[in-house]
Design a protein around this motif. Structure first.
Motif, PDB file in Angstrom:
ATOM      1  N   GLU A  25     -29.419 -19.666 -21.704  1.00 21.61           N
ATOM      2  CA  GLU A  25     -28.297 -20.047 -21.995  1.00 21.61           C
ATOM      3  C   GLU A  25     -28.480 -21.685 -21.455  1.00 21.61           C
ATOM      4  O   GLU A  25     -29.611 -21.659 -20.056  1.00 21.61           O
ATOM      5  CB  GLU A  25     -27.549 -19.580 -20.754  1.00 21.61           C
ATOM      6  CG  GLU A  25     -26.126 -20.295 -21.109  1.00 21.61           C
ATOM      7  CD  GLU A  25     -24.586 -19.637 -21.133  1.00 21.61           C
ATOM      8  OE1 GLU A  25     -23.633 -20.148 -21.135  1.00 21.61           O
ATOM      9  OE2 GLU A  25     -25.123 -18.225 -19.858  1.00 21.61           O
ATOM     10  N   SER A  26     -28.092 -22.698 -22.142  1.00 23.80           N
ATOM     11  CA  SER A  26     -28.238 -24.063 -22.210  1.00 23.80           C
ATOM     12  C   SER A  26     -26.544 -25.134 -21.947  1.00 23.80           C
ATOM     13  O   SER A  26     -25.793 -23.704 -22.432  1.00 23.80           O
ATOM     14  CB  SER A  26     -29.489 -24.976 -23.029  1.00 23.80           C
ATOM     15  OG  SER A  26     -28.559 -24.535 -24.448  1.00 23.80           O
ATOM     16  N   PHE A  30     -27.170 -21.427 -27.297  1.00 27.10           N
ATOM     17  CA  PHE A  30     -28.655 -20.474 -26.110  1.00 27.10           C
ATOM     18  C   PHE A  30     -29.827 -20.930 -27.233  1.00 27.10           C
ATOM     19  O   PHE A  30     -29.485 -21.824 -28.513  1.00 27.10           O
ATOM     20  CB  PHE A  30     -27.723 -19.379 -26.826  1.00 27.10           C
ATOM     21  CG  PHE A  30     -26.636 -18.739 -25.829  1.00 27.10           C
ATOM     22  CD1 PHE A  30     -27.238 -17.602 -24.498  1.00 27.10           C
ATOM     23  CD2 PHE A  30     -25.554 -18.601 -26.303  1.00 27.10           C
ATOM     24  CE1 PHE A  30     -26.249 -17.295 -24.202  1.00 27.10           C
ATOM     25  CE2 PHE A  30     -24.908 -17.725 -26.236  1.00 27.10           C
ATOM     26  CZ  PHE A  30     -24.966 -17.701 -24.306  1.00 27.10           C
ATOM     27  N   LYS A  69     -20.415 -23.627 -29.210  1.00 25.89           N
ATOM     28  CA  LYS A  69     -21.904 -22.922 -28.502  1.00 25.89           C
ATOM     29  C   LYS A  69     -22.936 -23.690 -29.622  1.00 25.89           C
ATOM     30  O   LYS A  69     -21.968 -23.073 -31.131  1.00 25.89           O
ATOM     31  CB  LYS A  69     -21.326 -22.026 -28.325  1.00 25.89           C
ATOM     32  CG  LYS A  69     -20.976 -21.375 -27.165  1.00 25.89           C
ATOM     33  CD  LYS A  69     -22.242 -21.845 -25.841  1.00 25.89           C
ATOM     34  CE  LYS A  69     -21.140 -21.257 -25.277  1.00 25.89           C
ATOM     35  NZ  LYS A  69     -21.682 -22.358 -23.420  1.00 25.89           N
ATOM     36  N   GLU A  71     -27.215 -22.796 -31.015  1.00 28.45           N
ATOM     37  CA  GLU A  71     -27.616 -21.283 -30.867  1.00 28.45           C
ATOM     38  C   GLU A  71     -28.729 -22.201 -31.411  1.00 28.45           C
ATOM     39  O   GLU A  71     -29.369 -23.160 -32.844  1.00 28.45           O
ATOM     40  CB  GLU A  71     -27.435 -19.420 -32.006  1.00 28.45           C
ATOM     41  CG  GLU A  71     -26.327 -19.251 -31.263  1.00 28.45           C
ATOM     42  CD  GLU A  71     -26.929 -18.259 -32.238  1.00 28.45           C
ATOM     43  OE1 GLU A  71     -26.430 -16.748 -31.126  1.00 28.45           O
ATOM     44  OE2 GLU A  71     -26.384 -18.367 -33.229  1.00 28.45           O
TER      45      GLU A  71
END
Length: 88
Positions: A25-26, A30, A69, A71
């Motif tokens: 996780e950032s 992700f 979010k 990825e």
């Protein structure tokens, strides 16, 4: 999420990778990491199977799964060079 599911979501074949890690996780979402498996490809120019590993490089592929979010797949790829004609 298992490695097959996230590789498929990025449009990659799971059997093309020897090792995967993640998710990490950032702040942005992700991050996944995958190492391409060595294979014996045929040269697209002369069709020879005498290809060797020339170099390795890193490609970053982003996939926005929703508004908040992202990825990211950090893909460690392999460059091959043909011993017959020299094409990479």
């Amino acid at each position: 999420m298992d490695s097959n599911a996230f590789l498929l979501s990025f449009g990659m074949k799971p059997e093309d990778f020897e090792r995967t890690e993640g998710p990490i996780e950032s702040d942005e979402g992700f991050v996944y990491e995958g190492w391409e498996a060595r294979k014996s490809p045929a040269c697209p120019k002369c069709c020879s199977h005498a290809c060797i590993v020339k170099d390795r490089y890193t490609a970053e592929i982003r996939l926005r799964s929703d508004i908040l979010k992202t990825e990211t797949l950090i893909c460690h790829r392999i460059k091959y060079v043909c011993k017959g004609c020299g094409k990479m």
